[in-house]
Design an enzyme around this catalytic site. Structure first.
Site, PDB file in Angstrom:
ATOM      1  N   MET A   1      19.315  13.523  74.970  1.00 20.88           N
ATOM      2  CA  MET A   1      18.504  14.705  75.265  1.00 20.88           C
ATOM      3  C   MET A   1      18.061  14.723  76.733  1.00 20.88           C
ATOM      4  O   MET A   1      16.993  15.247  77.063  1.00 20.88           O
ATOM      5  CB  MET A   1      17.292  14.758  74.340  1.00 20.88           C
ATOM      6  CG  MET A   1      17.637  14.731  72.863  1.00 20.88           C
ATOM      7  SD  MET A   1      18.571  16.174  72.324  1.00 20.88           S
ATOM      8  CE  MET A   1      17.275  17.391  72.197  1.00 20.88           C
ATOM      9  N   CYS A  83      24.170   6.978  73.280  1.00 22.14           N
ATOM     10  CA  CYS A  83      24.695   8.065  74.103  1.00 22.14           C
ATOM     11  C   CYS A  83      26.140   7.763  74.507  1.00 22.14           C
ATOM     12  O   CYS A  83      26.424   6.688  75.048  1.00 22.14           O
ATOM     13  CB  CYS A  83      23.829   8.251  75.347  1.00 22.14           C
ATOM     14  SG  CYS A  83      24.385   9.612  76.398  1.00 22.14           S
ATOM     15  N   LYS A 122      18.073   2.883  69.135  1.00 23.25           N
ATOM     16  CA  LYS A 122      18.831   4.015  68.597  1.00 23.25           C
ATOM     17  C   LYS A 122      20.308   3.754  68.867  1.00 23.25           C
ATOM     18  O   LYS A 122      20.683   3.405  69.990  1.00 23.25           O
ATOM     19  CB  LYS A 122      18.392   5.321  69.249  1.00 23.25           C
ATOM     20  CG  LYS A 122      19.081   6.556  68.651  1.00 23.25           C
ATOM     21  CD  LYS A 122      18.577   7.843  69.304  1.00 23.25           C
ATOM     22  CE  LYS A 122      19.160   9.055  68.582  1.00 23.25           C
ATOM     23  NZ  LYS A 122      20.637   9.154  68.723  1.00 23.25           N
ATOM     24  N   HIS A 154      22.401   7.207  64.376  1.00 22.84           N
ATOM     25  CA  HIS A 154      23.178   8.446  64.363  1.00 22.84           C
ATOM     26  C   HIS A 154      24.417   8.180  63.515  1.00 22.84           C
ATOM     27  O   HIS A 154      25.228   7.316  63.836  1.00 22.84           O
ATOM     28  CB  HIS A 154      23.573   8.842  65.789  1.00 22.84           C
ATOM     29  CG  HIS A 154      24.198  10.195  65.891  1.00 22.84           C
ATOM     30  ND1 HIS A 154      24.048  10.991  66.999  1.00 22.84           N
ATOM     31  CD2 HIS A 154      24.973  10.902  65.033  1.00 22.84           C
ATOM     32  CE1 HIS A 154      24.700  12.128  66.818  1.00 22.84           C
ATOM     33  NE2 HIS A 154      25.277  12.083  65.634  1.00 22.84           N
ATOM     34  N   ASN A 194      19.924  10.022  61.754  1.00 26.61           N
ATOM     35  CA  ASN A 194      20.042  11.110  62.725  1.00 26.61           C
ATOM     36  C   ASN A 194      21.451  11.671  62.635  1.00 26.61           C
ATOM     37  O   ASN A 194      22.383  10.975  62.259  1.00 26.61           O
ATOM     38  CB  ASN A 194      19.738  10.547  64.133  1.00 26.61           C
ATOM     39  CG  ASN A 194      20.016  11.531  65.249  1.00 26.61           C
ATOM     40  OD1 ASN A 194      20.743  11.239  66.187  1.00 26.61           O
ATOM     41  ND2 ASN A 194      19.444  12.705  65.160  1.00 26.61           N
ATOM     42  N   GLY A 195      21.590  12.953  62.989  1.00 28.05           N
ATOM     43  CA  GLY A 195      22.915  13.551  63.067  1.00 28.05           C
ATOM     44  C   GLY A 195      23.122  14.701  62.103  1.00 28.05           C
ATOM     45  O   GLY A 195      23.148  14.494  60.885  1.00 28.05           O
ATOM     46  N   GLY A 196      23.239  15.915  62.618  1.00 26.36           N
ATOM     47  CA  GLY A 196      23.573  17.071  61.799  1.00 26.36           C
ATOM     48  C   GLY A 196      22.493  17.508  60.833  1.00 26.36           C
ATOM     49  O   GLY A 196      22.782  18.224  59.868  1.00 26.36           O
ATOM     50  N   GLY A 216      17.125  16.295  66.453  1.00 30.11           N
ATOM     51  CA  GLY A 216      17.236  16.472  67.888  1.00 30.11           C
ATOM     52  C   GLY A 216      17.452  17.905  68.300  1.00 30.11           C
ATOM     53  O   GLY A 216      16.505  18.668  68.495  1.00 30.11           O
ATOM     54  N   ARG A 217      18.694  18.319  68.406  1.00 28.07           N
ATOM     55  CA  ARG A 217      18.990  19.631  68.968  1.00 28.07           C
ATOM     56  C   ARG A 217      18.498  20.792  68.112  1.00 28.07           C
ATOM     57  O   ARG A 217      18.158  21.842  68.641  1.00 28.07           O
ATOM     58  CB  ARG A 217      20.488  19.736  69.254  1.00 28.07           C
ATOM     59  CG  ARG A 217      20.799  19.067  70.579  1.00 28.07           C
ATOM     60  CD  ARG A 217      22.237  18.767  70.807  1.00 28.07           C
ATOM     61  NE  ARG A 217      22.382  18.172  72.136  1.00 28.07           N
ATOM     62  CZ  ARG A 217      22.100  16.910  72.443  1.00 28.07           C
ATOM     63  NH1 ARG A 217      21.665  16.103  71.503  1.00 28.07           N
ATOM     64  NH2 ARG A 217      22.238  16.458  73.667  1.00 28.07           N
TER      65      ARG A 217
END
Length: 326
Positions: A1, A83, A122, A154, A194-196, A216-217
């Protein structure tokens, strides 16, 4: 992010939820050691609880920066091993660190030894096309021995070559069961997923299997999503009752930032452009708040313009949006 969840973004998110743990954008150890520490670490006291997310691989550098984070008042230090961008890889941090669990463990131990706040990691479930559960299991096992009790996972592999960061969030398949299995194999550890993840229903389902969920997003593009978190997951009343109340608070914040630091309103306003996501007239509202021709105006005038009746030429478009929303 990186370049997304800066302190202005986090101020907005804290208006929406009192209790959700917020994370900074990733800050590299080099930026803190050689750059302006205050610019990278300054935050508003209302942001608590807030975690400082570090990118780095040298144990001594991580220890130094973790100590800085604690001194500046952060509630947690988080090491990014997830990342996948090539720019991050060139700095020898991010997802490529998963291939070197001993190095990660050394960095974690160095941080744990010098701070009293939690040190967390993470990471992904794997790198490149290796889909062996043993890979992520052994990574978590090794790093946990160094003193890390919390892992945010993730649930996708990170492909280190051939995919952009955006493609790395979409093309490698999500495998949530791998994260659930980590929790079964390491019951004493705190395992987050995390993820989707985009809806409260999905969050509630994941919480049947793991300890926490990171969004997140979706939280960035649709921040009003956070407004229901306190009631749904923490058993408390919502922070603010309406999007309009949040917008007013953000305008007051813009005014304070202009007075105290000379910060113009538009780099702050960019973070709230998704606040009216899905509502009739949202596009015009976004257009006004993102119109740089208005940057010399006070933010309260811009807000008034954003809520004013649209010119006649735009009314048919707004009516079409209303009909589609209905």
């Amino acid at each position: 992010m990186m370049d997304w969840t800066d302190r202005h973004c986090r101020y907005l998110h804290r208006l929406l939820s009192r209790h959700t743990l917020l994370y900074t954008e990733m800050v590299t150890t080099g930026a803190l050691i050689h750059g302006d520490v205050g610019r990278h670490l300054r935050f508003d006291a209302t942001e608590h609880p807030v975690a400082l997310q570090l990118g780095g691989s040298e144990a001594s550098d991580l220890a130094h920066c973790a100590r800085l984070g604690e001194q500046w008042g952060y509630d947690e230090i988080n090491l990014n091993c997830g990342c996948p961008s090539e720019r991050v890889q060139r700095g020898a941090f991010g997802a490529c660190l998963m291939a070197e669990p001993d190095l990660v463990a050394d960095g974690v131990k160095a941080m744990v030894d010098v701070v009293s706040i939690p040190v967390t990691v993470k990471h992904r479930i794997g790198i490149d096309r290796t889909e062996s559960y043993a890979f992520v299991r052994d990574f978590v096992g090794k790093v946990s021995e160094a003193g890390c009790d919390t892992f945010i996972v993730h649930a996708r592999n990170a492909w280190l070559k051939g995919l952009s960061p955006k493609e790395n969030r979409e093309i490698p398949p999500l495998r949530y069961e791998q994260v659930y299995r980590l929790k079964r194999d390491f019951p004493r550890l705190t395992i987050g997923i995390n993820g989707g993840i985009t809806t409260p229903a999905q969050i509630a389902e994941h919480l049947q299997h793991v300890d926490s969920v990171m969004v997140g997003r979706e939280a960035y593009h649709n921040p009003w999503l956070l407004a229901g978190f306190d009631e749904a997951f923490f058993g408390t009343t919502p922070q603010l009752a309406s999007r309009e109340a949040v917008e007013l608070e953000m305008v007051a914040y813009m005014e304070r930032m202009a007075a105290s630091e000379g910060t113009p309103w538009y780099p702050i306003a960019r973070h709230m452009l998704g606040l009216r996501h899905g509502l009739p007239g949202a596009r015009r509202w976004r257009q006004v708040w993102s119109d740089h021709r208005l940057k010399t105006l006070p933010p309260r005038e811009v807000m008034a313009m954003a809520h004013a009746a649209p010119p006649r030429a735009e009314r048919a478009e707004v009516a079409a949006e209303n009909e589609a929303a209905a």
